[in-house]
Design a protein around this motif. Structure first.
Motif, mmCIF file in Angstrom:
data_model
loop_
_atom_site.group_PDB
_atom_site.id
_atom_site.type_symbol
_atom_site.label_atom_id
_atom_site.label_comp_id
_atom_site.label_asym_id
_atom_site.label_seq_id
_atom_site.Cartn_x
_atom_site.Cartn_y
_atom_site.Cartn_z
ATOM 1 N N VAL A 138 0.833 -1.200 0.000
ATOM 2 C CA VAL A 138 0.000 0.000 0.000
ATOM 3 C C VAL A 138 0.869 1.252 0.000
ATOM 4 O O VAL A 138 0.480 2.294 -0.505
ATOM 5 N N VAL A 139 2.078 1.116 0.509
ATOM 6 C CA VAL A 139 2.974 2.270 0.513
ATOM 7 C C VAL A 139 3.391 2.615 -0.913
ATOM 8 O O VAL A 139 3.396 3.782 -1.315
ATOM 9 N N THR A 146 0.064 9.406 -4.977
ATOM 10 C CA THR A 146 0.370 10.738 -4.471
ATOM 11 C C THR A 146 0.988 11.572 -5.572
ATOM 12 O O THR A 146 0.707 12.765 -5.712
ATOM 13 N N PHE A 250 -8.735 3.348 6.024
ATOM 14 C CA PHE A 250 -7.699 4.048 6.784
ATOM 15 C C PHE A 250 -6.416 4.231 5.981
ATOM 16 O O PHE A 250 -5.911 5.348 5.856
ATOM 17 N N SER A 251 -5.896 3.135 5.417
ATOM 18 C CA SER A 251 -4.535 3.220 4.878
ATOM 19 C C SER A 251 -4.429 4.136 3.665
ATOM 20 O O SER A 251 -3.488 4.921 3.574
ATOM 21 N N THR A 255 -2.023 7.431 3.790
ATOM 22 C CA THR A 255 -0.813 7.552 2.983
ATOM 23 C C THR A 255 -0.934 8.701 1.986
ATOM 24 O O THR A 255 0.061 9.290 1.598
ATOM 25 N N GLY A 258 0.800 11.751 3.382
ATOM 26 C CA GLY A 258 2.124 11.539 3.952
ATOM 27 C C GLY A 258 2.124 10.794 5.272
ATOM 28 O O GLY A 258 2.954 11.058 6.134
ATOM 29 N N GLY A 259 1.171 9.865 5.453
ATOM 30 C CA GLY A 259 1.150 9.088 6.685
ATOM 31 C C GLY A 259 0.557 9.842 7.857
ATOM 32 O O GLY A 259 0.708 9.452 9.001
ATOM 33 N N ASN A 260 -0.134 10.934 7.545
ATOM 34 C CA ASN A 260 -0.682 11.790 8.591
ATOM 35 C C ASN A 260 -2.182 11.556 8.713
ATOM 36 O O ASN A 260 -2.908 11.611 7.718
ATOM 37 N N ASP A 262 -4.429 13.410 9.917
ATOM 38 C CA ASP A 262 -5.277 14.608 9.851
ATOM 39 C C ASP A 262 -6.232 14.556 8.655
ATOM 40 O O ASP A 262 -7.296 15.163 8.692
ATOM 41 N N LYS A 278 -6.370 9.502 15.501
ATOM 42 C CA LYS A 278 -5.925 10.838 15.887
ATOM 43 C C LYS A 278 -6.298 11.138 17.341
ATOM 44 O O LYS A 278 -5.459 11.576 18.126
ATOM 45 N N ALA B 11 -3.593 -1.451 7.398
ATOM 46 C CA ALA B 11 -3.619 -0.227 8.187
ATOM 47 C C ALA B 11 -2.476 -0.234 9.174
ATOM 48 O O ALA B 11 -1.743 0.743 9.307
ATOM 49 N N VAL B 14 0.741 0.267 7.431
ATOM 50 C CA VAL B 14 0.941 1.640 6.976
ATOM 51 C C VAL B 14 1.456 2.477 8.124
ATOM 52 O O VAL B 14 2.418 3.211 8.007
ATOM 53 N N ALA B 18 4.843 3.582 6.787
ATOM 54 C CA ALA B 18 4.830 4.936 6.254
ATOM 55 C C ALA B 18 5.169 5.944 7.326
ATOM 56 O O ALA B 18 5.910 6.884 7.098
ATOM 57 N N ALA B 19 4.610 5.741 8.483
ATOM 58 C CA ALA B 19 4.839 6.733 9.516
ATOM 59 C C ALA B 19 6.155 6.488 10.239
ATOM 60 O O ALA B 19 6.964 7.380 10.376
ATOM 61 N N GLN B 90 3.788 12.727 14.009
ATOM 62 C CA GLN B 90 4.093 11.301 13.981
ATOM 63 C C GLN B 90 5.079 10.855 15.047
ATOM 64 O O GLN B 90 4.813 9.920 15.800
ATOM 65 N N ASP B 276 6.247 15.557 2.008
ATOM 66 C CA ASP B 276 6.972 15.099 0.822
ATOM 67 C C ASP B 276 6.929 16.135 -0.292
ATOM 68 O O ASP B 276 7.912 16.354 -1.003
#
Lengths: 318, 446
Positions: A138-139, A146, A250-251, A255, A258-260, A262, A278, B11, B14, B18-19, B90, B276
């Motif tokens: 998924v990354v 992205t 979610f994923s 991603t 940027g993995g955030n 928010d 969060k 999930a 990730v 990712a984080a 993060q 990024d």
């Protein structure tokens, strides 16, 4: 669960003189063994399903700060959530993305499966290739998408510019961000669903199609009047799965930013699952997150029920 | 069921991949090496000390220092784990989970100034460095830097790494293209005040079409905020008693107004710092200036890559100095090798190490002996066209004002930055942005 089969009875009848202990053991084999054999699932479910569920429910009644204090608040978290516009925005985002992603995904998967359900060369290889998006990390998917949906140098905006469309800020505008994420979801999961549909289609007896063909039914008509109704159990399974998956999305959106968690500067594409993470692990408000998790559970139940009722009618004969 | 399980797994992965890189390899060595005195017995297995850091580009600048240590200390090996670029969003949340759950944190962990309020409030998380004799280091640091690493009950838990300082990084080649002076003293003279900075920006954008004047709203907002904080009691979002004062502190409103003005005049590339896209924008020349506390030099050079070498330069910041940022190193109590970890933290904050980090990457030492080192005072940065960074940063280091940050600073900062970014990307209307900033800050602090 009755295990008194004739075969079993005859055996015990023949060996009437067996010592009591052995008899007990055979009773154990017959009565308890099945439970023992199925127990791993239930034990695992208790450890990884039931316990977290109960734990979450318990802490949803507390004002529980991961880096601080724990205080009883009763239903306080729930009432606060129902008045929290951030939560509702996440709900709207989640449901909207679910619809945008799932409706075309189901249709496309269905037609893809129908196409794969024919005889052609390299059938196996092509059927397998449909699953490829699912096995990519998924990354990696996120990195590619992205960039595709980047505002400044993205491929999608570049193509749009041919038609005189101004650069779309995919991460800042709400509906475009939903669309971008929906394409990501579809890209990954359409093939997976198509394969399940295909498996369902292969269980439909051939002679139904032959009979229909003799009666002069067109291919299209065969699809709508035979394939679809016969596929209904599979359809229900896939739709329920997608409901659960889509509402816990979610994923992909994470991603995408940027993995955030928010989900955009103003939560444009923050899903309920991201909202939970969060609140729980960034604001350290674990009780609040736990309550949100239970509301999400409720949302999934409602969503699943609606979809179930809807799908049951598809291709209905009544 | 299948889908949801798979999604759950992805999930989780990730979050992990990712984080953050999850601590897959726990500190090597095992239990046996703990008791054996390092270096004395040749048979002892090496102890691996995991140093966890955050930040863009070359972040803490530990690359060379660690290589040097590892070559000299066969018994203790340092392994740096750069977890993520983003501290508030993060790194810090993950760290707090590790610290509260008692497992996962490295043996030495970096903490940004924004996390120090919370870190100080939880002495139970940290090993007391006094036990390893490190209270002897007190004289090496300015009083405020040292005291921020001491809890209320007198536990020494954090050693100072870098400090902020302030400058402005700019693309000399693009300045030339715009017909502006590109030589750093003349560039500094262009903008004694922020108003003039904006004026030059308009001039610049009139000439160079596809490049924006600055990266986004957030970087310069921070620069401005720290300058204003110095004029308003050295506080930003919280007062010294940890009360939220976002709506009362003029520093916040002024910095907000400035960010809003830059955005409304279209001077920003609308990029949020430490993402990024922001890094890509640095590389592709999407903007001509960026606010540069000393540690940002390493971030910019890391993001720009070799292609940016010589194109970037460093000038004075409009409106005088300011102190944004700076970090500390701490040893979590859960570390299995606190003694060795303390030795590593000690090494990484020594005058010599901090001085070499400054000359290699630009992170300004907090160690006062390093600041006085002639090599630091005379340092030039090759990437930034041999800018005399010693002159720019080191001279002002002694006069830097510490800024007080509250326990919940990290959360409030993230909420506020999201509004300021949202204002820039169009998702928050300008006339509603201030109210939303206050509201979101209250929510994040609650």
């Amino acid at each position: 669960m009755s295990l008194d089969t004739p075969w079993d009875g005859s055996r015990s009848h023949r060996r009437r003189a067996r010592p009591a202990r052995r008899r007990w053991r055979s009773r154990f084999d017959v009565k308890a063994m099945p439970y023992f054999l199925v127990s791993p699932y239930f034990l695992l479910f208790a450890a990884f399903g039931l316990f977290p569920l109960a734990f979450t429910l318990y802490y949803s009644l507390y004002d529980y700060d991961l880096a601080g204090t724990t205080e009883w608040t009763g239903l306080g978290n729930y009432t606060a959530l129902l008045g929290d516009e951030d939560f509702w925005r996440a709900v709207v985002n989640t449901v909207a993305m679910f619809f945008i992603a799932t409706v075309p995904q189901m249709l496309f998967a269905l037609f893809l499966a129908n196409a794969l359900n024919k005889r052609f060369k390299f059938r196996l290889a092509i059927r397998m290739s449909v699953l490829l998006p699912l096995v990519t990390s998924v990354v990696a998917v996120a990195v590619v998408f992205t960039q595709l949906f980047a505002r400044d140098w993205g491929l999608v905006n570049w193509i749009l510019s041919w038609f005189g469309v101004d650069a779309v800020n995919w991460r800042a505008e709400r509906v475009p961000s939903w669309l971008a994420i929906a394409t990501m979801v579809d890209w990954r999961w359409t093939g997976y669903n198509a394969i399940i549909f295909l498996a369902g289609m292969q269980t439909i007896p051939r002679d139904l199609y032959e009979a229909a063909a003799i009666d002069g039914a067109s291919r299209r008509r065969q699809f709508w009047q035979i394939t679809l109704p016969m596929l209904r159990p599979t359809l229900i399974f896939v739709v329920l799965n997608s409901t659960i998956g889509g509402l816990t999305l979610f994923s992909e959106p994470t991603t995408f930013y940027g993995g955030n968690v928010d989900g955009g500067s103003q939560g444009q594409f923050q899903t309920v699952a991201m909202f939970i993470v969060k609140q729980g692990f960034r604001e350290f408000d674990y009780g609040y997150a736990a309550a949100a998790a239970w509301l999400l559970f409720l949302l999934i139940l409602i969503g699943a029920a609606i979809n179930f009722l809807f799908v049951r009618r598809i291709g209905g004969t009544k | 069921m299948m889908i949801s399980k798979r999604r759950g797994l992805t999930a989780a992965s990730v979050l992990a991949a990712a984080a953050l890189t999850v601590a897959s390899c726990s500190s090597g060595g095992g239990g046996t090496s703990q008791s054996s005195a390092p270096a004395s017995s040749g048979a002892a297995e090496p102890v691996t000390i995991r140093v966890q850091t955050f930040g863009g580009g070359s972040n803490f600048g530990y690359k060379n220092a660690i290589t040097k240590w590892n070559a000299e200390h066969k018994d203790i090996q340092i392994k740096e784990e750069h977890l993520t670029d983003q501290f508030e969003q993060q790194y810090w949340p993950q760290m707090i989970q590790w610290l509260t759950s008692g497992t996962g944190a490295g043996d030495v962990v970096g903490i940004d100034e924004g996390g120090m309020g919370l870190a100080k409030a939880h002495p139970e998380w940290w090993a007391d460095l006094k036990e390893y004799g490190l209270d002897s280091r007190k004289a090496d640091f300015p009083a405020w830097k040292w005291e921020n690493g001491v809890t209320a009950d007198g536990k020494v838990f954090g050693l100072g790494t870098d400090i902020g300082g302030m400058s402005l990084c700019y693309r000399a080649d693009l300045f030339k293209k715009a017909g502006l002076p590109s030589e750093r003293d003349k560039v500094s003279a262009l903008w004694p005040t922020w108003d003039e900075f904006i004026k030059v920006g308009q001039q610049f954008q009139g000439k160079v079409k596809d490049t924006k004047w600055t990266d986004g709203t957030n970087t310069l907002y921070q620069v401005y905020l720290y300058q204003e904080a110095a004029k308003n009691g050295n506080v930003t979002y919280f007062d010294q008693q940890n009360n939220l004062i976002v709506d009362k502190n003029p520093a916040v409103k002024n910095a907000f107004d400035f960010a809003s003005k830059m955005s409304q005049q279209g001077l920003t590339a609308k990029l949020r710092n430490f993402t990024d896209e922001w890094a890509a924008g640095t590389q592709k020349g999407a903007f001509a200036t960026v606010g540069c506390p000393s540690w940002m030099l390493g971030v910019v050079s890391g993001n720009a890559g070799d292609g940016g070498k010589g194109k970037w330069d460093v000038a004075a910041v409009p409106g005088g100095g300011g102190n944004w940022g700076g970090s500390w190193l701490a040893v979590p109590k859960q570390s299995k090798h606190p003694k060795e970890a303390a030795m590593v933290a000690d090494y990484l904050t020594q005058a010599q190490t901090e001085a070499s980090i400054f000359t290699d990457f630009g992170n300004m030492p907090s160690n006062t002996k390093a600041q006085q080192d002639p090599a630091v005072q005379g340092a030039k940065n090759e990437f930034f066209n041999d800018a005399p960074i010693g002159e720019i940063f080191a001279k002002s280091a002694a006069s830097l004002q510490p800024v007080f940050l509250g326990v919940k600073h990290a959360q409030v900062k993230n909420a506020i930055e999201s509004v300021i970014q949202g204002m820039d990307d169009g998702s928050v209307p300008y006339d509603k942005a201030w109210q939303q900033l206050v509201d979101d800050a209250v929510k994040a602090a609650g």
